[in-house]
Design a protein around this motif. Structure first.
Motif, PDB file in Angstrom:
ATOM      1  N   GLU A 110       3.734   5.495  -6.886  1.00 54.88           N
ATOM      2  CA  GLU A 110       2.943   5.284  -5.673  1.00 54.88           C
ATOM      3  C   GLU A 110       3.515   4.109  -4.887  1.00 54.88           C
TER       4      GLU A 110
ATOM      5  N   LYS B 207     -12.755   9.337  -0.919  1.00 50.91           N
ATOM      6  CA  LYS B 207     -11.560  10.175  -0.920  1.00 50.91           C
ATOM      7  C   LYS B 207     -11.391  10.769  -2.307  1.00 50.91           C
TER       8      LYS B 207
ATOM      9  N   PHE C 251      -9.260  12.093  -5.130  1.00 47.55           N
ATOM     10  CA  PHE C 251      -7.886  12.020  -5.644  1.00 47.55           C
ATOM     11  C   PHE C 251      -7.638  13.217  -6.537  1.00 47.55           C
TER      12      PHE C 251
ATOM     13  N   TRP D  48      -4.750   3.766   5.798  1.00 50.74           N
ATOM     14  CA  TRP D  48      -6.027   3.348   5.227  1.00 50.74           C
ATOM     15  C   TRP D  48      -6.491   2.071   5.929  1.00 50.74           C
TER      16      TRP D  48
ATOM     17  N   GLU E  89      -5.767   0.065  -7.667  1.00 54.68           N
ATOM     18  CA  GLU E  89      -6.185   1.458  -7.768  1.00 54.68           C
ATOM     19  C   GLU E  89      -5.205   2.404  -7.084  1.00 54.68           C
ATOM     20  N   LYS E  90      -4.658   1.990  -5.957  1.00 59.38           N
ATOM     21  CA  LYS E  90      -3.720   2.866  -5.251  1.00 59.38           C
ATOM     22  C   LYS E  90      -2.384   2.964  -5.990  1.00 59.38           C
TER      23      LYS E  90
ATOM     24  N   CYS F   9      -8.245  10.645 -11.234  1.00 60.34           N
ATOM     25  CA  CYS F   9      -8.998   9.556 -10.640  1.00 60.34           C
ATOM     26  C   CYS F   9     -10.482   9.653 -10.961  1.00 60.34           C
TER      27      CYS F   9
ATOM     28  N   PHE G 116      -7.913  -2.802  -4.257  1.00 66.45           N
ATOM     29  CA  PHE G 116      -7.293  -1.750  -3.454  1.00 66.45           C
ATOM     30  C   PHE G 116      -5.870  -1.475  -3.929  1.00 66.45           C
TER      31      PHE G 116
ATOM     32  N   VAL H  78       2.418   1.239  -1.711  1.00 66.54           N
ATOM     33  CA  VAL H  78       1.426   0.644  -0.821  1.00 66.54           C
ATOM     34  C   VAL H  78       2.141  -0.303   0.136  1.00 66.54           C
TER      35      VAL H  78
ATOM     36  N   ASN I 227      -2.283   3.227  -9.200  1.00 70.96           N
ATOM     37  CA  ASN I 227      -2.652   3.904 -10.456  1.00 70.96           C
ATOM     38  C   ASN I 227      -2.907   2.957 -11.623  1.00 70.96           C
TER      39      ASN I 227
ATOM     40  N   VAL J  16      -0.739   4.041   2.216  1.00 72.62           N
ATOM     41  CA  VAL J  16      -0.522   4.477   0.836  1.00 72.62           C
ATOM     42  C   VAL J  16       0.290   5.758   0.895  1.00 72.62           C
TER      43      VAL J  16
END
Length: 655
Positions: free
Chosen positions: A123, A25, A27, A141, A167-168, A31, A164, A125, A170, A136
């Protein structure tokens, strides 16, 4: 994420994990930044695998996997009888300790829905226990390993896929395999790069130390340097400190760095850099960043030092440091009549018995930087970058606790060694050109609490009708149409207050200085755990519906009427208010009593606890001139510190 290739020893446990082919994916541009290179320490890495009891429904099955040591920004963290664990190539960690406690993400768990929501860095999650489907920012996902409830040494924890989630949200993420049964993961706080109205989150190799002519400056107390896009940036504020002594000027248009006549100008709205009056276009020469609770401009390190005319600049990413050398000249030299940039020297040294305590006082041209180290029998005071203008004599010292005092020049510093009776306490103070050590005095422990987190609902001013510049440096901190968060004013006062109290010899425990709102019960427990004698909770007041400004104004101080501490809390509140009304003219709303958690001295184990309402954030005048004004924050902190010095019988020293 990695595809799962091993099987659980139990089929019930196997049902918790899922494999999938990871999609790619794209970003945002950020990213694409390469992950930081992390130096891991092997000394504390466990060599044994970990056994965890995995729960699903009413059944529990044991599984053994690699043990995982978790680091935050390169430092190992401790978890309550828990650890991370590798579950078929996926790093699973307890969310509460890692993401909520250490990374200060906003986490909400629903028992009924069995869902966990984690929010940080703009962000969100959403995870569900025993499900390999995650969301997300509402986008669906599939994840490699589902969250599960695990039990290690009797402690039940909710485990989530670390890479996971990190990173999601940031955060940066790096892995180091140390041995067959042990891995280390490092989760890194991102830098927030501000570009107009956009925030970009970046991670890269951090630089913790700047060595300038053999003098080491630590960057870990504010903002570290960063290697990003192949270039190294450092915070410009570090350049103003000794021994560099550059002059930093910030305006809306540019940031100017001047040292010994060499001037470098970074323009904010474009990539122009002006070197010795000549403009040059460069790519990303100036970054406006926020890192944790700090904000600064980051500048290209090599360009800055080349402009300063140094002989060499060496960047060692593995050692996380920059080494800069400049030979020749007298700019940093020391002598009896100092020619260095600080021009500081000791004018007088006095050692005497005062109030049945031994006091050693150094009077300098201006307040120097100092460091203090101690053992049970010795105190070593290092006064940095000073010369001695007048000799030291021990004559006249009627010592009670001090056996001997020696003062000597050591390189650029003056070192005072105080031999004392075993175990005797001491305090040290500095300000107004003076540095003093008082042997036979015990530091008073005070908690400074900054009420409310950055995003606590409702704790903010109405929308401001004008721009607000906290520091008066030409940089807008709150734009017209935005609100000032109470957290900003509370921490603004709190930071100055903690510094003032420490300067006067108090031990200060900082409560809720971070952006995340710490629960009231959590703050109470923390203050009690730090054995604080007194506590002060800093707030700004509000009236009305919070959406519009009104005429309510003034200052007031609260205490809790409990039998064990009401008298001392009340007298403490009276002392603080008495000093505060001497400053900026405000309505004196008096000392009041109310059952407030941060005033409950009994619960916190203090002798006295108060809550200070510094001004009204719903009053337009007070919001502009007090709530959003660093000058008022500093003044209020000084007034509270003076009051506490007087209340505790400690001499207050002007800065």
């Amino acid at each position: 994420m990695r595809k799962i290739t091993e099987s659980f020893k139990s089929k019930k446990t196997e049902e918790l994990l899922y494999s999938w082919k990871r999609g790619i994916k794209v970003f945002s541009t950020i990213c694409c930044i390469s992950m930081a290179t992390v130096t891991f320490t092997e000394d504390s890495i466990p060599i044994q695998a970990e056994t965890i009891a995995v729960k699903q429904g009413e059944e529990t099955n044991e599984w053994t996997g690699k043990k995982v040591v978790t680091q935050i920004d390169g430092k190992n963290i401790t978890m309550d009888n828990a650890t991370g664990i590798v579950v078929n190539d996926t790093y699973m960690v307890p969310y509460e300790e890692v993401f909520e406690d250490y990374l200060e993400a906003n986490c909400t768990y629903s028992e009924s829905a069995k869902t966990l929501i984690l929010e940080a860095n703009e962000e969100k999650v959403k995870l569900t226990v025993d499900s390999d489907i995650a969301y997300v920012n509402e986008e669906k996902w599939q994840i490699e390993a589902a969250p599960f409830w695990g039990v290690i040494e009797g402690k039940e924890k909710l485990y989530v896929p670390a890479e996971f989630v990190a990173e999601k949200l940031n955060f940066g993420f790096a892995i180091q395999t140390i041995g067959e049964n042990a891995d280390t993961i490092n989760i890194m706080t991102p830098f927030q790069l501000k570009k107009e109205d956009e925030t970009i989150y970046i991670t890269g190799n951090t630089i913790d130390k700047l060595v300038f002519n053999n003098k080491t400056l630590s960057l870990t107390n504010s903002i570290p340097g960063i290697q990003w896009n192949g270039k190294v940036y450092i915070p410009c504020s570090i350049l103003a400190k000794a021994p560099i002594y550059a002059k930093i000027t910030k305006t809306k248009e540019a940031v100017t760095i001047n040292r010994a006549g060499n001037e470098l100008v970074f323009y904010q709205d474009n990539n122009l850099v002006e070197i010795a009056g000549k403009a040059k276009e460069m790519e990303e020469a100036l970054l406006k960043v926020e890192y944790k609770d700090n904000a600064d401009y980051m500048v290209l390190a090599e360009l800055v030092f080349q402009t300063f005319g140094v002989n060499s600049t060496k960047i060692n990413v593995n050692q996380k440091k920059i080494t800069v050398k400049k030979s020749g000249g007298t700019y940093l030299s020391l002598s009896t009549k100092p020619k260095n940039a600080s021009g500081n020297y000791i004018k007088k040294i006095v050692a005497k018995n005062s109030n049945k305590k031994d006091m050693i006082q150094f009077t300098c041209k201006k307040t120097p930087n100092i460091s203090v180290k101690s053992t049970s029998k010795k105190i070593t005071l290092t006064i940095k970058n000073v010369s001695i203008d007048q000799g030291y004599t021990e004559k006249g010292l009627d010592a009670r606790y001090t056996n001997s005092i020696t003062v000597k020049k050591s390189g650029k510093n003056v070192v005072c060694t105080i031999n004392k009776q075993s175990g005797k306490n001491f305090i040290y103070q500095y300000g107004n050109g003076k540095v003093r050590v008082i042997v036979g005095a015990t530091p008073v422990r005070i908690a400074v609490d900054c009420g409310h987190g950055a995003n606590t609902p409702g704790k903010r001013s109405p929308k401001m009708p004008c721009n607000i510049d906290f520091e008066g440096d030409g940089i807008i901190d709150v734009k017209k149409g935005q609100s000032i968060r109470e957290h900003q004013g509370n921490v603004g006062v709190g930071k100055f207050l903690a510094k003032e109290l420490e300067r006067c010899g108090f031990y200060v425990y900082r409560s809720a200085f971070g952006s995340t709102d710490v629960s009231l019960s959590g703050r109470q427990k923390n203050i009690k755990a730090h054995n604080c004698k007194y506590s002060i909770s800093v707030h700004f007041n509000a009236a009305g519906n919070g959406q519009t400004f009104n005429k309510a104004s003034g200052i007031e101080v609260y205490y809790h009427r409990d039998k064990s501490s009401a008298k001392s809390s009340k007298s403490m509140a009276q002392a603080v208010l008495k000093e505060m009304v001497k400053g900026t003219k405000q309505l004196n709303r008096g000392v009041k009593t109310m059952a407030l958690a941060l005033c409950n001295a009994k619960t916190m184990g203090t002798q006295g606890s108060i809550l200070v309402e510094c001004a009204f954030m719903t009053n337009l005048h007070e919001a502009k001139t007090m709530f959003g004004n660093q000058g008022y924050w500093r003044e209020t902190a000084k007034e509270i510190a003076k009051a506490m010095c007087d209340y505790c019988g400690v001499t207050y020293i002007e800065e």
